[in-house]
Design an enzyme around this catalytic site. Structure first.
Site, PDB file in Angstrom:
ATOM      1  N   ASP A   1      67.777 -46.774  83.221  1.00  0.00           N
ATOM      2  CA  ASP A   1      68.321 -48.131  83.271  1.00  0.00           C
ATOM      3  C   ASP A   1      69.847 -48.203  83.309  1.00  0.00           C
ATOM      4  OD1 ASP A   1      65.966 -49.628  83.406  1.00  0.00           O
ATOM      5  OD2 ASP A   1      65.689 -49.633  81.241  1.00  0.00           O
TER       6      ASP A   1
ATOM      7  N   TYR B   1      62.235 -55.988  80.659  1.00  0.00           N
ATOM      8  CA  TYR B   1      62.379 -55.617  79.248  1.00  0.00           C
ATOM      9  C   TYR B   1      63.693 -56.062  78.667  1.00  0.00           C
ATOM     10  CZ  TYR B   1      58.441 -52.990  77.555  1.00  0.00           C
ATOM     11  OH  TYR B   1      57.218 -52.655  77.060  1.00  0.00           O
TER      12      TYR B   1
END
Lengths: 676, 676
Positions: free
Chosen positions: B322, B410
């Protein structure tokens, strides 16, 4: 001051009224009241001579565990109009050198069972007999001579009691060892042990049965042992600002007798002289089903095992089983408002029977408070929807039920934290004072031995290596009693398909434990998830309804299986066990822990390898700490915490806190500072 | 409302004034300001064509890591009157298909270094190019045809971008895969994927380079995906009461520019577009020594690795890194007062350069607040002293620095919690929305496959199994830079003496790691403690001055070493690593993470097996989660947390919070409720 105090007073008085006025019959899990304890004493007095002049002592008095099926049928009946189970007291008494188990029934005001314990081990020690024993030693001439020979002032000597464990002896009378400490300038008793003396007292005979002055050792200095604010010298600090939680609409919990209701939770909170805080009948309200659903029938600390790692004469036996030997309830302390529990907390008292059956109160022994820690319950920012930027956040709030038990030097903070999401977090905090050993050294460079069995934490002071194992008994009833324990292993696989460039992934391999042996868990050996499921219930999507255990940091025992303390504490051979519910299996170290020989522990019960699939099952989980002391632990120790979490897993059909309202500060306080 | 808002406003304005008025030169770790970012753009514009018309894009702009020795000599000088290190920006740009590394110096307002990256991997993706790519797809005729063929409305289709990893390809152009979702009645984008399409976009050419419509699959229902309070229907609940922390004397922290001072802590708090929240130069005031002592030179999240466990065509590549691919700072979100951070929190904005170098602000991207959770800092009740019953308790307070990064579905909550006792707790909270796979099933009984690679969490919806590995880079400077990493094994021993009935105890076996290989740790294999010590400093009792790592719950990777995602994320092969400080080793997945091939990861650097004893060392610790979804995670997921703690171990001579004053509510608020 007025207003905040006022709120607390309201709560105290609600509690006081409902627990004493007996408008309605007691809850089956209510602790014995002062009135009931007096009744126990009076009933027993009819058969046995009770009082300081007689050889009959109350070692344990508590609620006789009511029949679970009766409790459940009462609890599940509309308005609880089914008759509750008979209310009874269970008494362990010492009667002329024998241990007696007595059941007193309150409605008939009579002894309905009375038998002599013929097995091994001795009952919990009373505070009274420990005080008597230490006073006896203080007056014992050879002891006084030894103290004088050391050049110490007798008036500054404090004698404490220590259980002595079991090391293969065939006779296990009720003997304790006593350990002297030297105050002289300190009030931090445990930091100034006088070593080299073996002093054994027989509690039944109340006589010193062995006395040996083996050697003299240096005494740690009193300097730096002070921990009372009023006696410390400036500079103080670090400076922290006060903060008060203001709740415009008051706290969110309601206490009725011993029942606590908060958000979607309801549970019963009780006090037992051996376990301390007991949580019962914890249920969570399911908004979709419009009903409360069971989670935890009963949960409490079953034992705290604290073995020290110095095999020498003054230390080898220090392998405490705190709850079974000293009583984690009996050792629980009054909690200080604002400091032990924050503003807004409600408190409950604990009442237990003294050695002669007289009720003794520990005020404010448990507290309940809302925890607003600044955590986030759930959130999501969604930026992909054209023309919208969505942020939804809900701040977390939880409810904490707390007790602190101070078994001699150590203070254990035991928290049960209930979350609106359905989680229950069990947390153990260690603080207090280390057990230390005097040495001649003030600097590590002077150390001559291979191993000082700890850390030099102050002048002439070794903080001795040790463990803490706090074993919880959790009688989970996940949506009912027909439960199974599912172990889900995460297994690495190679993809079968040739159409993927991935060489590996993991998948789940579920196995339902059929017997106790299949449910013994040493954490860390495999990558596994652990869920207690209800064998009768599935979600609408067909998943098994369950609660999952999230272990915390893992510590297991390092003692060998044949070592005496480990035989007695064989319940720490695994981090987790599952047993079928058995009314008699409450205390993981056995009903009679003092000088026990390990024949009545969880490990022994589990050897029967009973079936646990689709049964009413009990989870046993141990929170462990290995403790190599450091200088920061002196003269008091900043809290070290560990714990674990039980979290719904396919228990609800969806996120149970999705529809919690966000906080809108439409009603906000206007606060001013006034001198209270 | 007025008063509480007022406090926050004061803080915001303090911050605003000090960060914009430049009364004094910036702190060496201050993030690039709006003015500096504009300057960077202007300086680069002199050499390269900048703007939407040109093929030159800013992929990363951040502070060029200042020379550590210069920072330290500046920081340790009295009144910081030594010249700070030169202030520079580090830019990674994409220039006509090449990756360029540029350093701009602010005092000379010039490019002082400019080179082309010739190794593997691509820079972080910008938001702008991802948006351009997804718009492109939305207009791409074959895609529109495919959507229409499925009977779906194009206006309700959202296209999102996904990195595609590396699976052995020799050419690794800047390609991404795009994934379409179908809103139609939902704003919870990620819960309604349209599967079966492979759509690859070349970001440099901004062209669809591959399009394949492989199959159609059912679409999960929109029902139940809503998560906005304003759109949900009653009943709401569970009902929680509001609470506001009132501080009679205001909050205890002070913010000056980016420096935060609170209790005994001082640290610098910054924002980086790749890392997000960065803590620097964290020092703690030692009352005995009357000075600040260094603890953490720099700490931040270095990478978040999120591999999914479905090897099929639509899923195998979902193995996100990420921070390196999407930017954990770039993906960070504005925090909502009262909900993301409690009342009394102070906020800081984040500013980063957009694709064409223009400053972009994320307001309130970080917050700082005092945490009054009701915990106990330390306590002890001492009952052994004749005539006295002593209870001393100090309630705990800590300071939390927080960010939330929402990388697509998320939301990661990253907290650094500073305690007066010297502890720093790093906590990671997972919340947000699952990545799901459409299936034809609505009940587990219908499932035909061996393995659906997850859990049926809603109608036609599988929550796919996955991991989260959050790797922290912690450049610890324990009381200075000359540090060593000590592993202390706890070893069971049999007592040598015949005079003890004990058969076992444990003792400590210390080993100082000499090289990187000796400091790679898989947690759980041994019973070990881990301490970073200062090789030059001992306490007055001779113990090594140190900070100990307390790991949290342990999860390691389950992928095989030869699997492509694992090669790229080989930094998760161990839970912990130690490296010698190296200015260029900041990003555990490599400087160029997108489509990286694993040749520039922590695991590769560590293979050099450099010496780490008595060196300036860096700790890398990974917080891991294996996530088998459950129905409670739908449609948003209650936060699941994990973390670890750094705690002083013989760093102080004694308990550093012994002399904290107890709370005396001499000044208490009188609060009334008013409608705001």
């Amino acid at each position: 001051m007025a207003r905040l105090h006022f709120i607390i007073l309201i709560f105290s008085s609600i509690f006081a009224i409902s627990s004493s006025s007996f408008i309605r019959p007691p809850h089956p899990f209510d602790p014995l009241t002062r009135t009931e304890l007096k009744l126990v004493r009076n009933v027993i007095k009819k058969t046995y001579p009770v009082g300081p002049k007689y050889n009959f002592t109350f070692q344990y008095v508590g609620l006789n565990e009511p029949d679970k099926s009766l409790v459940l049928s009462w609890h599940s009946s509309p308005d609880q109009n089914v008759k509750p189970p008979p209310r009874q007291a269970f008494i362990i008494a010492r009667d002329s050198g024998k241990t007696r188990e007595i059941v007193v029934d309150f409605s008939s005001r009579a002894i309905i069972s009375d038998k002599i314990h013929v097995g091994k081990g001795n009952p919990m020690l009373t505070i009274d007999e420990q005080e008597a024993a230490t006073e006896l030693v203080h007056k014992f001439k050879p002891f006084r001579d030894s103290i004088r020979r050391r050049g110490l002032k007798l008036s500054e000597v404090v004698v404490t009691s220590s259980t002595m464990g079991w090391f293969g002896e065939t006779k296990t009378e009720r003997l304790i060892k006593t350990i002297p400490f030297y105050l002289n300038g300190s009030v931090n008793t445990y930091l100034r042990p006088i070593e080299g003396l073996t002093i054994i007292v027989n509690l039944d005979k109340m006589k010193v049965t062995k006395f040996k002055d083996r050697f003299t050792s240096p005494l740690p200095k009193a300097n730096g042992t002070e921990f009372r604010f009023s006696k410390l010298n400036p500079p103080f600090g670090p400076a922290l600002r006060n903060a008060v939680l203001f709740q415009p609409n008051g706290p969110g919990f309601k206490i009725e007798g011993h029942i606590v209701r908060w958000a979607n939770w309801e549970f019963h909170m009780s006090f037992d002289v051996r376990a301390g805080l007991v949580i019962s009948l914890a249920s969570i309200f399911d908004m979709d089903m419009n009903k409360y659903r069971q989670v935890l029938y009963k949960g409490h600390v079953s034992e705290i095992f604290v073995p020290y790692m110095d095999p020498s004469a003054d230390w080898y036996f220090i392998t405490y089983l705190d709850c079974g030997e000293f009583g984690c309830g009996q050792s629980a302390v009054s909690l200080e408002p604002y400091n032990d529990c924050p503003a807004g907390a409600a408190f409950m008292d604990g009442i237990f029977a003294g050695q002669y059956g007289t009720p003794t109160k520990i005020s404010n022994v448990m507290c309940i408070f809302e925890k607003h820690a600044g955590d986030i319950m759930w959130r999501h920012t969604e930026v992909e929807v054209p023309g919208l930027e969505i942020t939804e956040v809900r701040p977390d709030v939880s409810l904490v039920a707390r007790m602190v038990t101070t078994v001699g030097n150590y203070d254990y903070i035991i928290d049960y934290e209930f979350k609106p999401s359905g989680s229950i977090k069990m947390e153990v905090g260690l603080t207090g004072v280390l057990e230390v050993k005097p040495v001649e050294y003030v600097h590590t460079s002077e150390i001559k031995e291979d191993d000082i069995h700890g850390t030099l934490i102050a002048d002439n002071t070794v903080g001795v290596n040790h463990d803490h194992f706090v074993t919880f008994r959790l009688d989970l009833d996940i949506d009912g009693t027909n439960n199974s324990f599912v172990r889900t292993e995460l297994v690495t696989k190679a993809p079968k398909s040739v159409n993927t460039p991935r060489k590996s992934y993991w998948t789940t391999k579920q196995k339902t434990a059929k017997t106790e042996a299949e449910a013994r868990v040493k954490l860390g050996l495999n990558v596994e998830e652990f869920v207690v499921v209800n064998a009768d219930r599935r979600t609408k999507h067909g998943n098994e309804v369950g609660y999952r255990l999230f272990p915390g940091p893992v510590s297991g025992t390092l003692l060998t299986q044949d070592d005496y303390p480990q035989i007695r504490a064989a319940f720490t051979n695994y981090n987790m066990w599952i047993t079928p519910y058995n009314k008699s299996e409450m205390w993981t170290s056995g009903l009679y822990t003092d000088r026990s020989q390990g024949d009545d522990t969880l490990a022994v019960w589990s050897q029967r390898n009973r079936e646990i699939e689709k049964k009413d099952i009990v989870m046993w989980y141990t929170v462990g700490f290995h403790h190599v002391p450091c200088q920061e632990d002196f003269p008091t120790m900043p809290t070290l915490s560990s714990g674990f979490e039980l979290r719904p897993a396919n228990f609800f059909e969806q996120n149970p806190v999705l529809k919690v309202k966000p906080i809108k500060l439409t009603t906000t306080p206007c606060c001013t500072c006034t001198n209270g």
